[in-house]
Design a protein around this motif. Sequence first.
Motif, short mmCIF file in Angstrom:
data_model
loop_
_atom_site.label_atom_id
_atom_site.label_comp_id
_atom_site.label_asym_id
_atom_site.label_seq_id
_atom_site.Cartn_x
_atom_site.Cartn_y
_atom_site.Cartn_z
N ALA A 1 13.59 56.04 -73.39
CA ALA A 1 14.44 55.19 -74.22
C ALA A 1 14.25 53.72 -73.85
CB ALA A 1 15.90 55.58 -74.08
N ALA A 2 14.14 53.43 -72.56
CA ALA A 2 13.92 52.04 -72.13
C ALA A 2 12.64 51.49 -72.74
CB ALA A 2 13.88 51.98 -70.61
N GLU A 3 11.58 52.26 -72.70
CA GLU A 3 10.30 51.83 -73.28
C GLU A 3 10.41 51.65 -74.79
OE1 GLU A 3 7.57 54.79 -71.94
OE2 GLU A 3 7.44 53.93 -69.92
N PHE A 4 11.13 52.55 -75.44
CA PHE A 4 11.34 52.46 -76.89
C PHE A 4 12.00 51.13 -77.25
CE2 PHE A 4 14.35 53.06 -80.41
CZ PHE A 4 13.49 53.42 -81.43
N TYR A 5 13.10 50.79 -76.58
CA TYR A 5 13.81 49.55 -76.89
C TYR A 5 13.01 48.31 -76.51
CZ TYR A 5 17.89 52.29 -78.12
OH TYR A 5 18.75 53.16 -78.73
N GLN A 6 12.28 48.37 -75.42
CA GLN A 6 11.46 47.22 -75.03
C GLN A 6 10.37 46.96 -76.06
OE1 GLN A 6 10.36 48.25 -71.01
NE2 GLN A 6 12.28 47.45 -70.19
N LYS A 7 9.81 48.00 -76.65
CA LYS A 7 8.80 47.82 -77.70
C LYS A 7 9.40 47.15 -78.94
CE LYS A 7 5.74 51.54 -76.32
NZ LYS A 7 5.19 52.85 -76.66
N LEU A 8 10.71 47.28 -79.11
CA LEU A 8 11.40 46.64 -80.25
C LEU A 8 11.90 45.24 -79.92
CD1 LEU A 8 13.36 49.70 -81.65
CD2 LEU A 8 11.37 48.58 -82.65
N GLY A 9 11.58 44.75 -78.73
CA GLY A 9 11.93 43.38 -78.37
C GLY A 9 13.10 43.23 -77.43
N PHE A 10 13.76 44.32 -77.06
CA PHE A 10 14.87 44.23 -76.12
C PHE A 10 14.34 43.89 -74.73
CE2 PHE A 10 16.82 46.49 -79.54
CZ PHE A 10 18.19 46.26 -79.45
N LYS A 11 15.12 43.13 -74.01
CA LYS A 11 14.76 42.70 -72.66
C LYS A 11 15.76 43.28 -71.66
CE LYS A 11 12.33 38.67 -74.20
NZ LYS A 11 11.30 39.43 -74.81
N THR A 12 15.38 43.24 -70.39
CA THR A 12 16.28 43.70 -69.33
C THR A 12 16.66 42.54 -68.44
OG1 THR A 12 14.46 44.22 -67.85
CG2 THR A 12 15.21 45.98 -69.30
N HIS A 13 17.79 42.67 -67.78
CA HIS A 13 18.22 41.69 -66.79
C HIS A 13 18.93 42.46 -65.68
CE1 HIS A 13 19.90 38.19 -64.88
NE2 HIS A 13 19.13 37.46 -65.65
N PRO A 14 18.37 42.48 -64.49
CA PRO A 14 18.90 43.34 -63.43
C PRO A 14 20.31 43.03 -62.97
CG PRO A 14 17.18 41.90 -62.58
CD PRO A 14 17.21 41.71 -64.07
N SER A 15 20.80 41.83 -63.19
CA SER A 15 22.14 41.50 -62.69
C SER A 15 23.26 41.86 -63.68
CB SER A 15 22.22 40.01 -62.33
OG SER A 15 22.13 39.23 -63.49
#
Length: 71
Positions: free
Chosen positions: A36-50
């Motif tokens: 799911a993380a890879e799916f959303y990242q391919k759609l432009g979503f980003k992560t922020h560890p904090s």
Amino acid sequence: MNKQELIKGRLLVTQLIHAAKQHYQLLTLRTDTLAAAEFYQKLGFKTHPSWEHTTHHLQLNQEEDYPLSLY
């Protein structure tokens, strides 16, 4: 997920993003799987560890100056 499910999922999320742009500046979500993380990242979503309560976010407007303290 098979290819057809991925296409349907991408269409659904793309429509959600389009509708959200009219009312929101930021979309957030939480997922617990790598697929799911890879799916959303391919759609432009980003992560922020904090950010504690979300795993991914997508800025909907052109400005990138939203406060990280929201989360």
